[in-house]
Design a protein around this motif. Sequence first.
Motif, PDB file in Angstrom:
ATOM      1  N   ILE A   1       0.828  -1.214   0.000  1.00  0.00           N
ATOM      2  CA  ILE A   1       0.000   0.000   0.000  1.00  0.00           C
ATOM      3  C   ILE A   1       0.862   1.263   0.000  1.00  0.00           C
TER       4      ILE A   1
ATOM      5  N   TRP B   1      -0.909   4.232  -1.466  1.00  0.00           N
ATOM      6  CA  TRP B   1      -2.289   4.484  -1.042  1.00  0.00           C
ATOM      7  C   TRP B   1      -2.384   5.806  -0.292  1.00  0.00           C
ATOM      8  N   SER B   2      -3.563   6.391  -0.349  1.00  0.00           N
ATOM      9  CA  SER B   2      -3.868   7.567   0.471  1.00  0.00           C
ATOM     10  C   SER B   2      -4.525   7.108   1.769  1.00  0.00           C
TER      11      SER B   2
ATOM     12  N   ASP C   1      -7.413   8.073   2.784  1.00  0.00           N
ATOM     13  CA  ASP C   1      -8.815   7.789   2.450  1.00  0.00           C
ATOM     14  C   ASP C   1      -8.973   6.365   1.934  1.00  0.00           C
ATOM     15  N   SER C   2      -8.027   5.912   1.122  1.00  0.00           N
ATOM     16  CA  SER C   2      -8.095   4.549   0.594  1.00  0.00           C
ATOM     17  C   SER C   2      -7.974   3.516   1.707  1.00  0.00           C
TER      18      SER C   2
ATOM     19  N   GLU D   1     -11.218   3.383   3.520  1.00  0.00           N
ATOM     20  CA  GLU D   1     -12.202   2.745   2.648  1.00  0.00           C
ATOM     21  C   GLU D   1     -12.050   1.228   2.704  1.00  0.00           C
ATOM     22  N   ALA D   2     -10.826   0.751   2.813  1.00  0.00           N
ATOM     23  CA  ALA D   2     -10.599  -0.691   2.962  1.00  0.00           C
ATOM     24  C   ALA D   2     -11.212  -1.208   4.261  1.00  0.00           C
TER      25      ALA D   2
END
Length: 320
Positions: free
Chosen positions: A194, A197-198, A200-201, A204-205
């Motif tokens: 990751i 990844w941000s 937020d991502s 979201e996961a």
Amino acid sequence: MSERPVMHVVSMSGGKDSTATALMALELHGRENCRFVFADTGNEHHLTYEYIDYLQKTLAIEIVRLKRDFSDDWWHRRDYVRDAWPLKGVSEQAIRRALAVFERGPTGIPFLDLCIIKGRFPSRMAQFCTHFLKTEPLTEHALSIIDETGSAVWSWQGVRIEESEARRSRLQGTGACVKSFEVIGGGLFINRPILRWSADSVFEAHRAGGIEPNPLYLQGRKRVGCLCVNSGKSEIRQWNLRDREHLEMLADWEDIVSDASKRGQSTFFPAPGDTDTARERGGIWQVVEWSKTTRGGRQYDLLESTDDAKACSSAYGLCE
């Protein structure tokens, strides 16, 4: 010759990134091919310990707790203090004080025992806690799996280059390249899935997997690791606002590590200059007072005094 089987070992911290990484590993490789480990420093927030239990139950996985034992180093250090310090000109009073600490035996708290042996707390220039309390035990555990099972081990690390400039420069490489996968040797590989990844991502996961985030993220905290030299003013303020007992424990640790230090003084946060006044200038309670001030550290932040310790607050918009 058949291809070597792979065991996927995920390092868990109780933070958002390692949790998202664990969810990915489970989705891609299933519980039968994954193992989960938590390196316990003994200085984690109590809610993080509870969150590790929550993840274990909710995800139906076992999270192995790794806890360094410094007993051998402890008694070796005791002997060194007794035999070598007099030859180095250390005062008899300092030697007696340190030996009194060592004769009580290890505390069983990895972070505290390591600091006693070192005679100091970690600093940004000497952040030895990460190496001894996390990197070494996690690597040793991975190698033991290789030895016992004959499998190769992919060690999954939930780190993101967005988290810090140091991490970006260390793991980004050149251009669009990121060091997401490394061959260590002997059947050990590092997987960082990751990196780009941000935040937020990551959350979201959590939502996609039906997993609640660590509740510390609902207390305005950007990180949920142990309180350390990397903690910023706002994080220290939150510890004081909500976790006064933990700070009282750290104040006690300053007393113990100071006794074990030949300097006679050791502070949890660095206090450069004269060691005789280190505790008065840079002890844990002085840093807490600084955390209540505005930029520059000279004037108290009047808004800080109105903070509600029970109110939901999130740097990631989780309370909205």
